[in-house]
Design a protein around this motif. Structure first.
Motif, mmCIF file in Angstrom:
data_model
loop_
_atom_site.group_PDB
_atom_site.id
_atom_site.type_symbol
_atom_site.label_atom_id
_atom_site.label_comp_id
_atom_site.label_asym_id
_atom_site.label_seq_id
_atom_site.Cartn_x
_atom_site.Cartn_y
_atom_site.Cartn_z
ATOM 1 N N SER A 281 0.855 -1.187 0.000
ATOM 2 C CA SER A 281 0.000 0.000 0.000
ATOM 3 C C SER A 281 0.893 1.239 0.000
ATOM 4 C CB SER A 281 -0.901 -0.019 1.239
ATOM 5 O OG SER A 281 -0.124 0.228 2.396
ATOM 6 N N ASP A 282 0.286 2.372 0.343
ATOM 7 C CA ASP A 282 1.063 3.613 0.312
ATOM 8 C C ASP A 282 2.062 3.715 1.467
ATOM 9 O OD1 ASP A 282 -0.881 3.800 2.252
ATOM 10 O OD2 ASP A 282 -1.223 5.949 1.951
ATOM 11 N N GLU A 311 9.010 -16.742 6.443
ATOM 12 C CA GLU A 311 9.561 -15.431 6.795
ATOM 13 C C GLU A 311 9.163 -14.387 5.748
ATOM 14 O OE1 GLU A 311 13.858 -14.874 8.185
ATOM 15 O OE2 GLU A 311 13.882 -13.990 6.165
ATOM 16 N N PHE A 312 8.650 -13.253 6.236
ATOM 17 C CA PHE A 312 8.226 -12.157 5.357
ATOM 18 C C PHE A 312 9.078 -10.921 5.663
ATOM 19 C CE2 PHE A 312 4.505 -14.851 5.988
ATOM 20 C CZ PHE A 312 4.162 -15.141 4.685
ATOM 21 N N THR A 313 9.608 -10.300 4.618
ATOM 22 C CA THR A 313 10.393 -9.069 4.764
ATOM 23 C C THR A 313 9.611 -7.926 4.130
ATOM 24 O OG1 THR A 313 12.460 -10.316 4.639
ATOM 25 C CG2 THR A 313 12.591 -7.944 4.253
ATOM 26 N N TYR A 314 9.402 -6.848 4.882
ATOM 27 C CA TYR A 314 8.633 -5.729 4.344
ATOM 28 C C TYR A 314 9.304 -4.406 4.710
ATOM 29 C CZ TYR A 314 6.711 -5.702 9.126
ATOM 30 O OH TYR A 314 6.562 -5.682 10.492
ATOM 31 N N GLU A 315 8.897 -3.355 4.009
ATOM 32 C CA GLU A 315 9.450 -2.027 4.247
ATOM 33 C C GLU A 315 8.341 -1.064 4.645
ATOM 34 O OE1 GLU A 315 12.254 1.404 2.116
ATOM 35 O OE2 GLU A 315 11.477 -0.287 0.927
ATOM 36 N N ILE A 316 8.546 -0.371 5.754
ATOM 37 C CA ILE A 316 7.609 0.675 6.180
ATOM 38 C C ILE A 316 8.035 1.991 5.528
ATOM 39 C CG2 ILE A 316 6.714 1.980 8.146
ATOM 40 C CD1 ILE A 316 7.068 -0.510 9.842
ATOM 41 N N SER A 376 -0.395 -17.171 2.124
ATOM 42 C CA SER A 376 -0.674 -15.777 1.804
ATOM 43 C C SER A 376 -0.307 -14.904 2.992
ATOM 44 C CB SER A 376 -2.148 -15.570 1.430
ATOM 45 O OG SER A 376 -2.954 -15.536 2.588
ATOM 46 N N PHE A 377 0.037 -13.644 2.713
ATOM 47 C CA PHE A 377 0.469 -12.700 3.743
ATOM 48 C C PHE A 377 -0.409 -11.461 3.648
ATOM 49 C CE2 PHE A 377 3.216 -9.058 4.988
ATOM 50 C CZ PHE A 377 3.468 -9.418 6.310
ATOM 51 N N ALA A 378 -0.780 -10.934 4.819
ATOM 52 C CA ALA A 378 -1.645 -9.746 4.822
ATOM 53 C C ALA A 378 -1.174 -8.749 5.872
ATOM 54 C CB ALA A 378 -3.090 -10.160 5.099
ATOM 55 N N ILE A 379 -1.446 -7.496 5.598
ATOM 56 C CA ILE A 379 -1.266 -6.423 6.577
ATOM 57 C C ILE A 379 -2.665 -5.878 6.891
ATOM 58 C CG2 ILE A 379 -0.389 -4.084 6.955
ATOM 59 C CD1 ILE A 379 1.777 -6.162 7.163
ATOM 60 N N MET A 380 -2.974 -5.760 8.182
ATOM 61 C CA MET A 380 -4.320 -5.363 8.605
ATOM 62 C C MET A 380 -4.253 -4.258 9.653
ATOM 63 S SD MET A 380 -5.663 -9.269 9.049
ATOM 64 C CE MET A 380 -4.257 -9.557 10.116
ATOM 65 N N ARG A 381 -5.347 -3.540 9.783
ATOM 66 C CA ARG A 381 -5.524 -2.570 10.860
ATOM 67 C C ARG A 381 -6.695 -3.037 11.720
ATOM 68 N NH1 ARG A 381 -2.718 2.219 9.667
ATOM 69 N NH2 ARG A 381 -2.505 2.784 7.466
ATOM 70 N N TYR A 382 -6.651 -2.674 13.004
ATOM 71 C CA TYR A 382 -7.772 -2.902 13.911
ATOM 72 C C TYR A 382 -8.403 -1.554 14.280
ATOM 73 C CZ TYR A 382 -6.294 -7.783 14.666
ATOM 74 O OH TYR A 382 -5.979 -9.105 14.508
ATOM 75 N N VAL A 387 -8.381 -4.701 5.942
ATOM 76 C CA VAL A 387 -7.225 -5.357 5.329
ATOM 77 C C VAL A 387 -6.537 -4.332 4.437
ATOM 78 C CG1 VAL A 387 -6.427 -7.210 3.817
ATOM 79 C CG2 VAL A 387 -8.308 -7.634 5.411
ATOM 80 N N VAL A 388 -5.307 -3.991 4.769
ATOM 81 C CA VAL A 388 -4.556 -3.007 3.986
ATOM 82 C C VAL A 388 -4.178 -3.600 2.633
ATOM 83 C CG1 VAL A 388 -2.476 -1.592 3.913
ATOM 84 C CG2 VAL A 388 -3.691 -1.919 6.082
#
Length: 427
Positions: A281-282, A311-316, A376-382, A387-388
């Protein structure tokens, strides 16, 4: 053939000429005839493309089937599975003698009844009852033999009210019901069925599968069954062959055949995205995903007795972002095995500064059955939940088992069905 083999296909191949009606041009026919007169091999058997619909060929000839070999024993139910265009229907038409093979031969014992397409073998102008007698006669049965089965056929088909009505006024469902009843009750030694049950309703499909089980197990007759319904194939068939591009690529037990058909050919344990193609996402991007073993090596195949780490590698990309991670696991049939939320993640309370991070999820040993899995991998907000982004089929892995491993299976060396494999306590 031995006394138990009722059907044998030897080196069956079928070649078609694209865009032509018939076998080819006059020049090709003369060329074939000239080679035959001199005792030479057909020159057009050496050319032609593989039966792959997804690619453009370089030849006017295509091999719908190539070098098909298999045997079917009496009382066996053989499932023939494969993608659309794999050559299944062409093979059944050759077995049913609707068309002849270009090379090879079919050896069979007894009558073959075929259900290849809805209404095949029916005369639409004749009534249902007249078509029953017509089909019986084609199978070589006497009028008396057909009459003795008539009531059973009509009752099973559920078409009693319309049995004296021309078949052209039947719905496709009614037609296939009657056609199946005729083929099943007129007692052929070999029953060939091609995907026609897909036309019937759920009640009829259950009824038809039950009848085919009775035919094979109770009456000792042979069934060749083509379907894309893996549940029906699994419940009915004892053995299977998998076809791809006109060739048999697997021949074995039905569960192994279904596994071979459904497993994902592009399964990979490591995926690294190009910088401009990273999913996300943005404010966050997924850079890399990999499946690693207990020694932190990237591995596709994992023993059932070992843990699996993903293992998942991500960038903020932005500061002051609250989020958490999600993980989903699917088997090769697309069945959703489990879903896990990183519900206690520190990122739900404390924003991380911009940068690159890793998150690892551990799948314990002795939980998953032998098979192929995708992650599958997801990024979420509460608060509120959203689901981002979610990346399906990010990576995958196989669970393999050593059949002699007594810790998981005791002294049993056969295939253990099921989605999960948990060692339960018996008391």
């Amino acid at each position: 053939m031995s006394k138990d083999i009722i059907l044998k296909a030897e080196n069956i191949s079928k070649q078609y000429r694209l865009g032509q009606v018939g076998t080819g041009t006059l020049s090709h026919d003369l060329n074939r005839w000239w080679h035959q007169v001199r005792g030479k091999e057909d020159p057009y058997l050496k050319i032609g493309d593989t039966n792959d619909r997804s690619t453009k060929g370089m030849s006017d000839y295509v091999w719908a089937l190539q070098d098909i070999n298999f045997e079917v024993e009496r009382g066996e139910v053989l499932g023939i599975i494969g993608k659309n265009g794999a050559g299944k229907s062409t093979l059944l038409k050759i077995l049913s003698k609707v068309t002849a093979p270009t090379t090879g031969s079919i050896k069979s014992r007894g009558r073959i009844a075929s259900l290849l397409e809805v209404g095949t073998g029916f005369n639409p102008e004749l009534t249902g009852k007249e078509n029953i007698f017509l089909n019986g006669a084609i199978l070589g049965m006497t009028k008396k033999e057909i009459a003795s089965k008539l009531e059973e056929i009509i009752e099973f088909s559920g078409c009693e009210r319309y049995i004296d009505t021309p078949v052209k006024r039947y719905s496709s469902g009614m037609t296939v019901r009657l056609a199946f009843a005729v083929a099943a009750f007129l007692e052929p030694e070999i029953l060939v069925i091609d995907e026609v049950l897909a036309v019937g309703d759920a009640e009829f499909q259950k009824k038809a599968i039950g009848k085919m089980q009775d035919i094979s197990r109770g009456e000792g007759r042979t069934v060749l069954f083509v379907s894309h319904n893996m549940a029906a194939v699994k419940s009915l068939c004892t053995r299977g062959i998998v076809m791809e591009h006109g060739k048999v690529v697997f021949n074995g037990e039905i569960e192994d055949s279904i596994d071979e058909y459904l497993k994902k050919e592009n399964q990979i344990a490591h995926k690294k995205w190009d910088k401009d193609k990273c999913p996300g996402s943005d404010f966050i991007k997924l850079l890399e995903a990999k499946v690693i073993d207990i020694d932190n090596r990237i591995t596709l195949n994992h023993l059932i007795t070992n843990d699996v780490k993903v293992e998942f590698t991500y960038e903020i990309l932005k500061d002051n972002q609250l989020f958490t991670h999600g993980f989903n696991l699917f088997n090769y049939q697309g069945l959703h095995i489990l879903s896990s939320h990183d519900k206690d993640s520190e990122t739900l309370k404390y924003p991380l500064p911009k940068g690159i991070y890793k998150k690892t999820v551990l799948i314990p040993s002795k939980i998953l059955a032998e098979g192929t899995y995708s992650c599958s991998f997801a990024i979420m907000r509460y608060k509120p939940f959203s689901v981002v982004f979610q990346e399906a089929d990010a990576v995958g892995f196989n669970i393999v088992e050593i059949r002699s491993d007594s810790t998981m299976r005791g002294d049993f060396n056969g295939k253990i069905p099921g989605v999960i494999r948990v060692l339960l306590n018996w008391k």
